[in-house]
Design a protein around this motif. Structure first.
Motif, PDB file in Angstrom:
ATOM      1  N   PHE A  70       0.727  -1.331   0.113  1.00 30.74           N
ATOM      2  CA  PHE A  70       0.054  -0.039  -0.037  1.00 30.74           C
ATOM      3  C   PHE A  70       0.767   1.344   0.138  1.00 30.74           C
ATOM      4  O   PHE A  70       0.131   2.322   0.290  1.00 30.74           O
ATOM      5  CB  PHE A  70      -0.905   0.067   1.138  1.00 30.74           C
ATOM      6  N   HIS A  71       1.978   1.179  -0.364  1.00 29.71           N
ATOM      7  CA  HIS A  71       2.927   2.391  -0.446  1.00 29.71           C
ATOM      8  C   HIS A  71       2.625   3.471  -1.363  1.00 29.71           C
ATOM      9  O   HIS A  71       2.917   4.501  -1.523  1.00 29.71           O
ATOM     10  CB  HIS A  71       4.504   1.961  -0.266  1.00 29.71           C
ATOM     11  N   THR A  72       1.796   2.940  -2.382  1.00 26.88           N
ATOM     12  CA  THR A  72       1.577   4.059  -3.306  1.00 26.88           C
ATOM     13  C   THR A  72       0.031   4.415  -3.231  1.00 26.88           C
ATOM     14  O   THR A  72      -0.541   4.863  -4.385  1.00 26.88           O
ATOM     15  CB  THR A  72       1.715   3.198  -4.878  1.00 26.88           C
ATOM     16  N   LEU A  73      -0.308   4.359  -2.104  1.00 30.26           N
ATOM     17  CA  LEU A  73      -1.975   4.746  -2.026  1.00 30.26           C
ATOM     18  C   LEU A  73      -2.240   6.027  -2.543  1.00 30.26           C
ATOM     19  O   LEU A  73      -3.204   6.378  -3.102  1.00 30.26           O
ATOM     20  CB  LEU A  73      -2.222   4.613  -0.581  1.00 30.26           C
ATOM     21  N   TYR A 104       3.483   9.759  -2.283  1.00 35.75           N
ATOM     22  CA  TYR A 104       4.121   9.267  -1.055  1.00 35.75           C
ATOM     23  C   TYR A 104       3.667   9.470   0.330  1.00 35.75           C
ATOM     24  O   TYR A 104       3.313   9.116   1.118  1.00 35.75           O
ATOM     25  CB  TYR A 104       5.539   8.635  -1.215  1.00 35.75           C
ATOM     26  N   MET A 105       3.730  10.958   0.426  1.00 34.30           N
ATOM     27  CA  MET A 105       3.395  11.474   1.750  1.00 34.30           C
ATOM     28  C   MET A 105       1.935  11.519   2.010  1.00 34.30           C
ATOM     29  O   MET A 105       1.678  11.045   3.224  1.00 34.30           O
ATOM     30  CB  MET A 105       3.607  13.161   1.495  1.00 34.30           C
ATOM     31  N   PHE A 106       0.909  11.293   1.026  1.00 32.70           N
ATOM     32  CA  PHE A 106      -0.374  10.995   1.171  1.00 32.70           C
ATOM     33  C   PHE A 106      -0.329   9.792   1.857  1.00 32.70           C
ATOM     34  O   PHE A 106      -0.960   9.314   2.663  1.00 32.70           O
ATOM     35  CB  PHE A 106      -1.268  11.234   0.066  1.00 32.70           C
ATOM     36  N   SER A 107       0.200   8.637   1.179  1.00 28.81           N
ATOM     37  CA  SER A 107       0.173   7.378   1.602  1.00 28.81           C
ATOM     38  C   SER A 107       0.636   7.214   2.870  1.00 28.81           C
ATOM     39  O   SER A 107      -0.001   6.389   3.714  1.00 28.81           O
ATOM     40  CB  SER A 107       1.161   6.553   0.698  1.00 28.81           C
ATOM     41  N   TYR A 108       1.808   7.900   3.351  1.00 27.75           N
ATOM     42  CA  TYR A 108       2.312   7.925   4.757  1.00 27.75           C
ATOM     43  C   TYR A 108       1.256   8.404   5.709  1.00 27.75           C
ATOM     44  O   TYR A 108       1.100   7.833   6.788  1.00 27.75           O
ATOM     45  CB  TYR A 108       3.614   9.110   4.979  1.00 27.75           C
ATOM     46  N   TYR A 109       0.620   9.492   5.436  1.00 27.38           N
ATOM     47  CA  TYR A 109      -0.368  10.146   6.530  1.00 27.38           C
ATOM     48  C   TYR A 109      -1.630   9.335   6.418  1.00 27.38           C
ATOM     49  O   TYR A 109      -2.085   8.868   7.604  1.00 27.38           O
ATOM     50  CB  TYR A 109      -0.862  11.478   6.198  1.00 27.38           C
ATOM     51  N   TYR A 110      -2.148   8.541   5.424  1.00 27.92           N
ATOM     52  CA  TYR A 110      -3.237   7.840   5.320  1.00 27.92           C
ATOM     53  C   TYR A 110      -2.956   6.469   6.117  1.00 27.92           C
ATOM     54  O   TYR A 110      -3.753   6.131   6.966  1.00 27.92           O
ATOM     55  CB  TYR A 110      -3.463   7.244   3.755  1.00 27.92           C
ATOM     56  N   LEU A 111      -1.684   5.948   5.990  1.00 24.06           N
ATOM     57  CA  LEU A 111      -1.487   4.687   6.649  1.00 24.06           C
ATOM     58  C   LEU A 111      -1.080   4.881   8.079  1.00 24.06           C
ATOM     59  O   LEU A 111      -1.497   3.799   9.114  1.00 24.06           O
ATOM     60  CB  LEU A 111      -0.362   4.027   5.771  1.00 24.06           C
ATOM     61  N   GLU A 112      -0.573   6.015   8.262  1.00 27.09           N
ATOM     62  CA  GLU A 112      -0.338   6.331   9.907  1.00 27.09           C
ATOM     63  C   GLU A 112      -1.683   6.626  10.526  1.00 27.09           C
ATOM     64  O   GLU A 112      -1.815   5.775  11.834  1.00 27.09           O
ATOM     65  CB  GLU A 112       0.564   7.738   9.935  1.00 27.09           C
ATOM     66  N   ASN A 119       3.081   4.413  13.321  1.00 26.50           N
ATOM     67  CA  ASN A 119       4.287   4.943  13.242  1.00 26.50           C
ATOM     68  C   ASN A 119       4.952   4.137  12.278  1.00 26.50           C
ATOM     69  O   ASN A 119       6.067   4.822  11.440  1.00 26.50           O
ATOM     70  CB  ASN A 119       5.007   5.090  14.597  1.00 26.50           C
ATOM     71  N   ASP A 120       4.976   2.960  11.828  1.00 25.01           N
ATOM     72  CA  ASP A 120       5.635   2.504  10.796  1.00 25.01           C
ATOM     73  C   ASP A 120       5.659   2.966   9.639  1.00 25.01           C
ATOM     74  O   ASP A 120       6.507   2.932   8.568  1.00 25.01           O
ATOM     75  CB  ASP A 120       5.406   0.931  10.826  1.00 25.01           C
ATOM     76  N   ALA A 121       4.589   3.621   9.273  1.00 28.48           N
ATOM     77  CA  ALA A 121       4.143   4.246   8.028  1.00 28.48           C
ATOM     78  C   ALA A 121       5.088   5.497   7.706  1.00 28.48           C
ATOM     79  O   ALA A 121       5.168   5.738   6.688  1.00 28.48           O
ATOM     80  CB  ALA A 121       2.927   4.965   7.853  1.00 28.48           C
ATOM     81  N   GLN A 122       6.000   5.900   8.656  1.00 24.13           N
ATOM     82  CA  GLN A 122       7.064   6.981   8.466  1.00 24.13           C
ATOM     83  C   GLN A 122       7.730   6.625   7.535  1.00 24.13           C
ATOM     84  O   GLN A 122       8.634   7.224   7.121  1.00 24.13           O
ATOM     85  CB  GLN A 122       7.762   7.375  10.073  1.00 24.13           C
ATOM     86  N   ALA A 123       8.207   5.090   7.293  1.00 24.24           N
ATOM     87  CA  ALA A 123       9.033   4.850   6.236  1.00 24.24           C
ATOM     88  C   ALA A 123       8.658   5.469   4.769  1.00 24.24           C
ATOM     89  O   ALA A 123       9.709   5.546   4.232  1.00 24.24           O
ATOM     90  CB  ALA A 123       8.887   3.197   6.374  1.00 24.24           C
ATOM     91  N   GLN A 224      -9.800  -2.188  12.936  1.00 25.84           N
ATOM     92  CA  GLN A 224      -9.547  -0.862  12.343  1.00 25.84           C
ATOM     93  C   GLN A 224      -8.974  -0.960  10.824  1.00 25.84           C
ATOM     94  O   GLN A 224      -9.266  -0.417   9.796  1.00 25.84           O
ATOM     95  CB  GLN A 224      -8.120  -0.341  12.863  1.00 25.84           C
ATOM     96  N   ALA A 225      -8.275  -2.229  10.414  1.00 30.16           N
ATOM     97  CA  ALA A 225      -8.141  -2.440   9.143  1.00 30.16           C
ATOM     98  C   ALA A 225      -9.597  -2.969   8.240  1.00 30.16           C
ATOM     99  O   ALA A 225      -9.725  -2.357   7.071  1.00 30.16           O
ATOM    100  CB  ALA A 225      -7.115  -4.054   9.088  1.00 30.16           C
TER     101      ALA A 225
END
Length: 472
Positions: A70-73, A104-112, A119-123, A224-225
């Motif tokens: 899901f890193h490309t959400l 990628y930043m959207f993916s980060y915030y969405y997954l976080e 916090n793992d989404a900070q990758a 949550q998932a």
């Protein structure tokens, strides 16, 4: 209404984390299959590398694979600021431009904020930046980023150069960008192109599926998932998202009053959550058409049931599959897509049909407001008289209508997620550049005007024509 006991209504999740992730991945496939195939190759390669070379002890294989999938959400949502759609096939995954980084930043915030990854989404925060040895010492997430980014670059190379020999040293793809430790592991695994050949063989997907099948999370994280299956619909239509939540709540209210046992209630609630996920494969122009659909477009709209069954197939139980796939069938056989009748439609399936219709009538649409109680029940009673709906279930709805409607605000807490944190962080990131604002202000304004003109709607498929509704 008497004081509401939310705990008494709370159903248990009948899908495990592995099932949810696989369904979510299939949903995204219907938006852009090339990105999903890229993600699957990336996840498989990342899994192999991490199995060969240990990551930071705070990292897990499960979260690595979920992040890779899901890193490309951010590529799956319509981007008003940059005037791009998720259907575009000309995607530059690894550009240094802010436009690409923003995805990628959207993916980060969405997954976080929206998933158990937290916090793992900070990758993904500096996903397309070169490897930083100092950063690795302080941020354990750097191992996730290093493996996924390297494997994503490898996947991209394989896709763009199907007949070209893969470099003996993966570093040749992007010098100075990869963690030497994981690059060395990749090279060892890929001796004589062994790893790359595995990815070029479609059988790799089944090995990845087998890993996903075994994923288990805590009950809280699993729930949550589960919400992802609802909120991914927002990538296509916000109103479809709202409708799915409302339908699930109506089904739960009716199921409790009809004294369903726990197993049936859980199946009903989960079926309601996923009953419309097939609409993610329905063209947006049809989902958001502000009026009566043509016969051809109505046929496309109705095919969403088949898409739902295709997405759920081989993943969920038979009960969930059939309940979700039969929510437009009618007792007199005049429903769709199979024209089943009362002889094969069980109680859960009948409840979901009525809950779906109730939501469609009471939801606000761009072409109609919320139907009144009298208008809503008038339509439902007429359908019952015509032999379409179960009279016993309808009687429960009629007798408890006010309480059922009032319960919505409480029951919605089972599925609603506060999306504001995602939007806040993402917009803060986007608009911290004055030049970016100046260059895009005109496009943004035009995009907003278009959204206001065509508010997201969903055709009321349960009733033949809007004109017919108004005449009741």
């Amino acid at each position: 209404m008497a004081q509401f006991d939310l705990d008494a209504y709370k159903p248990k999740d009948t899908l495990n984390a592995g099932q949810i992730i696989r369904i979510a991945n299939r949903m995204l496939f219907n938006i852009n299959n090339s990105i999903v195939l890229h993600n699957e190759r990336t996840a498989y390669l990342a899994l192999k590398v991490a199995q060969a070379q240990a990551m930071n002890s705070k990292c897990t294989l499960t979260n690595l694979v979920i992040l890779a999938l899901f890193h490309t959400l951010g590529f799956f949502r319509q981007d008003i600021l940059y005037n791009e759609t998720p259907f575009s096939s000309d995607l530059t995954f690894f550009s240094d431009e802010k436009r690409t980084k923003s995805k990628y930043m959207f993916s980060y915030y969405y997954l976080e904020f929206m998933t158990p990854l937290k916090n793992d989404a900070q990758a993904l925060e500096e996903f397309n930046q070169p490897f930083d040895e100092v950063q690795k010492k302080f941020l354990y997430q750097t191992d996730y980023k290093s493996i996924i980014y390297m494997c994503a670059r490898a996947s991209d190379f394989i896709a763009k150069n199907p007949d070209k020999t893969f470099p003996a040293d993966v570093n040749e793809i992007a010098p100075d960008y990869f963690d030497p430790v994981f690059a060395n592991a990749f090279n060892k695994l890929n001796k004589d192109e062994a790893l790359v050949l595995q990815v070029k063989n479609p059988d790799f997907f089944w090995e990845l599926e087998n890993f996903l099948y075994r994923i288990r999370l805590s009950p809280e994280d699993t729930h949550q998932a589960l919400k992802l299956l609802v909120y991914f619909l927002d990538f296509k239509s916000t109103v479809t998202l709202t409708h799915s939540i409302n339908t699930s709540c109506y089904a739960l209210s009716l199921g409790k009053r009809l004294h369903l046992n726990d197993e049936n209630l859980n199946t009903l609630f989960t079926s309601a959550i996923v009953h419309d996920i097939g609409k993610i494969a329905t063209p947006t122009r049809i989902l958001e058409f502000p009026g009566k659909l043509s016969p051809e477009d109505m046929g496309i709209m109705r095919y969403h049931v088949n898409h739902t069954k295709r997405i759920l197939g081989s993943i969920v139980s038979t009960n969930i599959f059939e309940t979700a796939g039969r929510h437009h069938e009618k007792l007199n056989g005049k429903g769709y897509p199979q024209h089943l009748d009362a002889s094969v439609l069980n109680q859960n399936q009948r409840i979901l049909t009525i809950a779906d219709i109730t939501s469609a009538l009471t939801d606000n649409r761009s072409y109609k407001g919320e139907f009144s109680k009298e208008h809503t029940l008038g339509i439902i009673n007429k359908m019952t008289e015509e032999g379409e709906l179960d009279p016993d279930i309808v009687q429960v709805l009629v007798e408890n209508y006010d309480d059922i409607r009032a319960e919505q605000q409480y029951l919605q807490s089972f599925l609603k997620v506060d999306f504001s944190n995602v939007l806040k962080e993402y917009n803060d990131y986007l608009f911290n550049d004055a030049d970016l604002i100046a260059n895009n202000i005109e496009d943004v304004t035009e995009g907003i005007e278009e959204i206001e003109e065509v508010d997201a709607i969903e055709e009321i498929e349960e009733i033949e024509e809007i004109e017919t509704l108004e005449e009741v």
